[in-house]
Write a protein that holds these residues in place. Sequence first.
Motif, PDB file in Angstrom:
ATOM      1  N   GLU A 379       2.827  -2.191 -12.074  1.00 20.86           N
ATOM      2  CA  GLU A 379       2.069  -1.221 -12.876  1.00 20.86           C
ATOM      3  C   GLU A 379       1.791   0.072 -12.111  1.00 20.86           C
ATOM      4  OE1 GLU A 379      -1.356  -3.505 -13.809  1.00 20.86           O
ATOM      5  OE2 GLU A 379      -0.326  -4.761 -15.297  1.00 20.86           O
ATOM      6  N   GLY A 380       2.250   0.148 -10.851  1.00 21.31           N
ATOM      7  CA  GLY A 380       2.059   1.368 -10.057  1.00 21.31           C
ATOM      8  C   GLY A 380       0.653   1.536  -9.517  1.00 21.31           C
ATOM      9  N   GLY A 381      -0.063   0.422  -9.357  1.00 19.13           N
ATOM     10  CA  GLY A 381      -1.459   0.525  -8.932  1.00 19.13           C
ATOM     11  C   GLY A 381      -1.720   0.149  -7.493  1.00 19.13           C
ATOM     12  N   VAL A 382      -0.670   0.120  -6.657  1.00 19.47           N
ATOM     13  CA  VAL A 382      -0.834  -0.313  -5.268  1.00 19.47           C
ATOM     14  C   VAL A 382      -0.280   0.747  -4.316  1.00 19.47           C
ATOM     15  CG1 VAL A 382      -0.154  -2.051  -3.551  1.00 19.47           C
ATOM     16  CG2 VAL A 382      -0.749  -2.762  -5.877  1.00 19.47           C
ATOM     17  N   SER A 383      -0.982   0.956  -3.222  1.00 20.00           N
ATOM     18  CA  SER A 383      -0.479   1.847  -2.172  1.00 20.00           C
ATOM     19  C   SER A 383      -0.761   1.239  -0.809  1.00 20.00           C
ATOM     20  CB  SER A 383      -1.120   3.234  -2.268  1.00 20.00           C
ATOM     21  OG  SER A 383      -2.514   3.158  -1.986  1.00 20.00           O
ATOM     22  N   VAL A 384       0.042   1.629   0.157  1.00 19.67           N
ATOM     23  CA  VAL A 384      -0.161   1.244   1.554  1.00 19.67           C
ATOM     24  C   VAL A 384      -0.264   2.523   2.361  1.00 19.67           C
ATOM     25  CG1 VAL A 384       0.835   0.097   3.570  1.00 19.67           C
ATOM     26  CG2 VAL A 384       1.037  -0.956   1.308  1.00 19.67           C
TER      27      VAL A 384
END
Length: 423
Positions: A379-384
């Motif tokens: 869903e494009g809701g994660v970042s590192v």
Amino acid sequence: MSTGPTILDELEWRGLLAQTTDDAALREHFASGPVTVYCGFDPTAPSLHFGNLVQLVVLRRMQRAGHRVIVLVGGSTGQIGDPKPTAERVLKTKDQTAANVARIKSLVTPFLDFSGDNAATLVDNLDWTAPLSALDFLRDVGQHFRVNQMIRKESVAARLNSELGISYTEFSYQILQAMDFLHLFRTLGCTVQTGGQDQWGNLTAGVDLIHRVEGRSAHVITTPLLTDEQGNKFGKSEGNAVWLSSDMTSPYAFYQYWINIADSQVGRLLRVFTDRTAEEIEALETATAETPHLRVAQRVLAADVTTLVHGPTATEQVEHASRVLFGKGDPAALDAGTLRDATAELAGGTVDPGSTVVDALVATGLADSRGAARRLIGEGGVSVNNVKVTDVEHVLGAGDFLHDEVALVRRGRKHLAAARKAS
């Protein structure tokens, strides 16, 4: 010199003037020319704290106004301790006190100018107290004090009316502090002492001693006790003091303390601790009232005071760390110490290099299951490290662990966790 009253007016406007021994005489004294002012700091802890910062900014303003300032570190009084209203102090050893003295001396020096024509002076009262025998102390100093007056001091009276009572050691503290004022009066021409409002009794003991022994006048200025709307002392953060030493309160935690000041209090603290003008503070208060969620005044307050205490480089780092935690900066630009401080309170978990982002989401508690983690990524809701991850098979490499310690894993905008590298 006609600038004397100006500094007193400034202190009053900034909320730094609570009591004086004689306001009219004090203003006349300042108007007559440069005066010498001192404040004492007891090394009962290995750092100064929020309350001491109030006195340091008073001395700083005094020096900038052209007056001579003395910083006294209490190598002798620190071995006794100012009586607390509720309990006897646990006495420090001589070695502990000496170590604290050294640390505090290094802490106060950045606040004042110790060079040039109007250099500040740093003294240790152990230098003139240690050579004094007990007999000389009782004969030459003790004879000028009356017990009936000494027991009226607020902290002493509170202890005398309790079951605990008070030891002669702590009872004698006010004599030692008064002796300091007399010594500085005689040797350095010091005529004004500053301190907190709760120190009134100890401060005026020195004025009385100078009057009895020298037949001369001296003065005291006290600052108000700074409290919040609930009457709690400023400078307490979740039960802990806000220290000025970076190894006891990190620059990041220090900055965050000021950022979290209530809207109703920020204008007062800007006046006390910063050099902002009346016009600047009024504009900041207006901005806070109109857009409180932006915390404009708090950010200025936090930046100014962190720079004063820790320097501009530390402020730049902690400001950047704050942006990073909100997803707006590059965490790789943070030094190791600031990164460690900024992530210390984050929820998290341990992750091996070579693990997937899915593994990291589960390990840090940002996802309840591997399936939920995959859906979040899809869903494009994660970042590192503030870089979006779109591949559910993405692997955390060694370079993802900043300073070989931690990777910042984010779910949505508000949920951030620390994936700590397994050792």
